[in-house]
Design a protein around this motif. Structure first.
Motif, PDB file in Angstrom:
ATOM      1  N   GLY A  62      -5.333 -13.268  12.389  1.00  0.00           N
ATOM      2  CA  GLY A  62      -4.021 -13.895  12.424  1.00  0.00           C
ATOM      3  C   GLY A  62      -2.894 -12.959  12.792  1.00  0.00           C
ATOM      4  N   TYR A  63      -3.163 -11.665  12.939  1.00  0.00           N
ATOM      5  CA  TYR A  63      -2.110 -10.695  13.234  1.00  0.00           C
ATOM      6  C   TYR A  63      -2.120 -10.323  14.703  1.00  0.00           C
ATOM      7  CZ  TYR A  63      -1.507 -10.253   8.274  1.00  0.00           C
ATOM      8  OH  TYR A  63      -1.268 -10.527   6.975  1.00  0.00           O
ATOM      9  N   ASP A  64      -0.924 -10.282  15.267  1.00  0.00           N
ATOM     10  CA  ASP A  64      -0.749  -9.884  16.652  1.00  0.00           C
ATOM     11  C   ASP A  64      -0.575  -8.376  16.687  1.00  0.00           C
ATOM     12  OD1 ASP A  64      -0.292  -9.872  19.364  1.00  0.00           O
ATOM     13  OD2 ASP A  64       1.831 -10.341  19.146  1.00  0.00           O
ATOM     14  N   CYS A  65      -1.424  -7.686  17.392  1.00  0.00           N
ATOM     15  CA  CYS A  65      -1.336  -6.231  17.452  1.00  0.00           C
ATOM     16  C   CYS A  65      -0.029  -5.816  18.111  1.00  0.00           C
ATOM     17  CB  CYS A  65      -2.525  -5.653  18.213  1.00  0.00           C
ATOM     18  SG  CYS A  65      -4.063  -5.824  17.317  1.00  0.00           S
ATOM     19  N   GLY A  66       0.643  -4.852  17.514  1.00  0.00           N
ATOM     20  CA  GLY A  66       1.906  -4.355  18.027  1.00  0.00           C
ATOM     21  C   GLY A  66       3.119  -5.000  17.396  1.00  0.00           C
ATOM     22  N   SER A  67       2.922  -5.975  16.503  1.00  0.00           N
ATOM     23  CA  SER A  67       4.059  -6.604  15.846  1.00  0.00           C
ATOM     24  C   SER A  67       4.077  -6.213  14.368  1.00  0.00           C
ATOM     25  CB  SER A  67       3.979  -8.124  15.988  1.00  0.00           C
ATOM     26  OG  SER A  67       2.807  -8.615  15.368  1.00  0.00           O
ATOM     27  N   PRO A  68       5.271  -6.190  13.752  1.00  0.00           N
ATOM     28  CA  PRO A  68       5.317  -5.792  12.342  1.00  0.00           C
ATOM     29  C   PRO A  68       4.802  -6.900  11.440  1.00  0.00           C
ATOM     30  CG  PRO A  68       7.496  -6.396  13.106  1.00  0.00           C
ATOM     31  CD  PRO A  68       6.593  -6.458  14.294  1.00  0.00           C
ATOM     32  N   MET A  69       4.178  -6.511  10.346  1.00  0.00           N
ATOM     33  CA  MET A  69       3.754  -7.484   9.360  1.00  0.00           C
ATOM     34  C   MET A  69       4.668  -7.379   8.162  1.00  0.00           C
ATOM     35  SD  MET A  69       0.384  -5.962   7.526  1.00  0.00           S
ATOM     36  CE  MET A  69       0.759  -6.241   5.823  1.00  0.00           C
ATOM     37  N   ALA A  70       4.855  -8.472   7.471  1.00  0.00           N
ATOM     38  CA  ALA A  70       5.698  -8.470   6.290  1.00  0.00           C
ATOM     39  C   ALA A  70       4.855  -8.118   5.081  1.00  0.00           C
ATOM     40  CB  ALA A  70       6.351  -9.838   6.108  1.00  0.00           C
ATOM     41  N   GLY A  71       5.326  -7.209   4.276  1.00  0.00           N
ATOM     42  CA  GLY A  71       4.602  -6.852   3.069  1.00  0.00           C
ATOM     43  C   GLY A  71       4.296  -5.378   2.997  1.00  0.00           C
ATOM     44  N   GLN A  72       3.360  -5.063   2.156  1.00  0.00           N
ATOM     45  CA  GLN A  72       3.029  -3.674   1.869  1.00  0.00           C
ATOM     46  C   GLN A  72       1.519  -3.490   1.898  1.00  0.00           C
ATOM     47  OE1 GLN A  72       5.115  -2.130  -1.487  1.00  0.00           O
ATOM     48  NE2 GLN A  72       3.548  -0.637  -1.961  1.00  0.00           N
ATOM     49  N   CYS A  73       1.059  -2.415   2.524  1.00  0.00           N
ATOM     50  CA  CYS A  73      -0.348  -2.028   2.525  1.00  0.00           C
ATOM     51  C   CYS A  73      -0.499  -0.827   1.608  1.00  0.00           C
ATOM     52  CB  CYS A  73      -0.825  -1.674   3.920  1.00  0.00           C
ATOM     53  SG  CYS A  73      -0.887  -3.071   5.013  1.00  0.00           S
ATOM     54  N   THR A  74      -1.503  -0.860   0.752  1.00  0.00           N
ATOM     55  CA  THR A  74      -1.712   0.195  -0.232  1.00  0.00           C
ATOM     56  C   THR A  74      -3.119   0.736  -0.120  1.00  0.00           C
ATOM     57  OG1 THR A  74      -0.165  -0.877  -1.742  1.00  0.00           O
ATOM     58  CG2 THR A  74      -1.630   0.760  -2.689  1.00  0.00           C
ATOM     59  N   LEU A  75      -3.240   2.050  -0.069  1.00  0.00           N
ATOM     60  CA  LEU A  75      -4.528   2.735  -0.075  1.00  0.00           C
ATOM     61  C   LEU A  75      -4.545   3.645  -1.296  1.00  0.00           C
ATOM     62  CD1 LEU A  75      -7.197   3.432   1.415  1.00  0.00           C
ATOM     63  CD2 LEU A  75      -5.935   5.235   2.570  1.00  0.00           C
ATOM     64  N   LYS A  76      -5.452   3.367  -2.244  1.00  0.00           N
ATOM     65  CA  LYS A  76      -5.560   4.158  -3.469  1.00  0.00           C
ATOM     66  C   LYS A  76      -6.824   5.007  -3.409  1.00  0.00           C
ATOM     67  CE  LYS A  76      -3.114   0.882  -6.354  1.00  0.00           C
ATOM     68  NZ  LYS A  76      -3.151   0.052  -7.560  1.00  0.00           N
ATOM     69  N   LEU A  77      -6.678   6.300  -3.660  1.00  0.00           N
ATOM     70  CA  LEU A  77      -7.801   7.222  -3.672  1.00  0.00           C
ATOM     71  C   LEU A  77      -8.237   7.429  -5.112  1.00  0.00           C
ATOM     72  CD1 LEU A  77      -6.407   9.815  -1.127  1.00  0.00           C
ATOM     73  CD2 LEU A  77      -7.829   7.835  -0.681  1.00  0.00           C
ATOM     74  N   LEU A  78      -9.418   6.915  -5.454  1.00  0.00           N
ATOM     75  CA  LEU A  78      -9.926   6.974  -6.824  1.00  0.00           C
ATOM     76  C   LEU A  78     -11.016   8.031  -6.938  1.00  0.00           C
ATOM     77  CD1 LEU A  78     -10.326   3.136  -7.438  1.00  0.00           C
ATOM     78  CD2 LEU A  78      -8.531   4.597  -8.323  1.00  0.00           C
ATOM     79  N   PRO A  79     -10.942   8.905  -7.937  1.00  0.00           N
ATOM     80  CA  PRO A  79     -12.031   9.857  -8.165  1.00  0.00           C
ATOM     81  C   PRO A  79     -13.215   9.142  -8.811  1.00  0.00           C
ATOM     82  CG  PRO A  79     -10.351  10.157  -9.821  1.00  0.00           C
ATOM     83  CD  PRO A  79      -9.827   9.126  -8.864  1.00  0.00           C
ATOM     84  N   SER A  80     -14.385   9.733  -8.707  1.00  0.00           N
ATOM     85  CA  SER A  80     -15.591   9.099  -9.253  1.00  0.00           C
ATOM     86  C   SER A  80     -15.619   9.123 -10.771  1.00  0.00           C
ATOM     87  CB  SER A  80     -16.845   9.783  -8.710  1.00  0.00           C
ATOM     88  OG  SER A  80     -16.839  11.149  -9.076  1.00  0.00           O
ATOM     89  N   CYS A  81     -14.821   9.976 -11.416  1.00  0.00           N
ATOM     90  CA  CYS A  81     -14.867  10.116 -12.868  1.00  0.00           C
ATOM     91  C   CYS A  81     -13.739   9.379 -13.583  1.00  0.00           C
ATOM     92  CB  CYS A  81     -14.856  11.584 -13.260  1.00  0.00           C
ATOM     93  SG  CYS A  81     -13.401  12.456 -12.655  1.00  0.00           S
ATOM     94  N   SER A  82     -12.868   8.653 -12.856  1.00  0.00           N
ATOM     95  CA  SER A  82     -11.731   8.002 -13.492  1.00  0.00           C
ATOM     96  C   SER A  82     -11.367   6.733 -12.735  1.00  0.00           C
ATOM     97  CB  SER A  82     -10.528   8.949 -13.506  1.00  0.00           C
ATOM     98  OG  SER A  82      -9.391   8.300 -13.988  1.00  0.00           O
ATOM     99  N   SER A  83     -10.698   5.817 -13.422  1.00  0.00           N
ATOM    100  CA  SER A  83     -10.240   4.597 -12.764  1.00  0.00           C
ATOM    101  C   SER A  83      -8.766   4.705 -12.337  1.00  0.00           C
ATOM    102  CB  SER A  83     -10.413   3.400 -13.694  1.00  0.00           C
ATOM    103  OG  SER A  83      -9.627   3.581 -14.861  1.00  0.00           O
TER     104      SER A  83
END
Length: 135
Positions: A62-83
């Protein structure tokens, strides 16, 4: 990873690029020019797998490449020993540069997503969505 209307991507690799373009500015009365940042961009590339065809693929197309999307993208880096995440990368209103969906036999489908956003050094421009947060 959350954003783009889906979650649950199994990330194999990601890359965050910060590009800063500088220009030499010669000020009146000074002998040597000073360097000033004129343009700055952040690009986040994500390579991974998604499971299932019905909900995930429909939301990506549904997204057109090259156009802005509304909202926020989040990438969380989780260690293997903790949540608790060690690092969180948030992109507010990013531009969708490319979305590539592979074809593979089985339930896991390879996907490559590239997002970018212009960086702003002026706090009054932060409301326009041109920002990146790394915590």
């Amino acid at each position: 990873y959350t954003g783009l209307g889906f979650s649950g991507i199994i990330i194999q690799s990601f890359k965050l690029d910060l590009n800063l373009n500088r220009t030499a500015v010669l000020r009146m009365g000074e002998k040597y020019p000073t360097r000033r940042v004129t343009e700055a961009n952040a690009t986040l590339s994500i390579n991974g797998f998604i499971e299932g065809l019905t909900t995930n693929i429909g939301s990506l197309t549904g997204y057109d490449c090259g156009s802005p999307m509304a909202g926020q993208c989040t990438l969380k880096l989780l260690p293997s020993c903790s949540s608790e995440p060690l690092t969180t990368i948030d992109m507010v209103n990013p531009y969708v540069e490319s979305v590539n969906i592979g074809v593979q036999v089985g339930s896991y489908i390879p996907v490559d997503i590239q997002l970018s956003t212009p960086l702003s050094f002026n706090t009054t421009e932060a409301s326009t969505g041109a920002n990146l947060k790394i915590t």
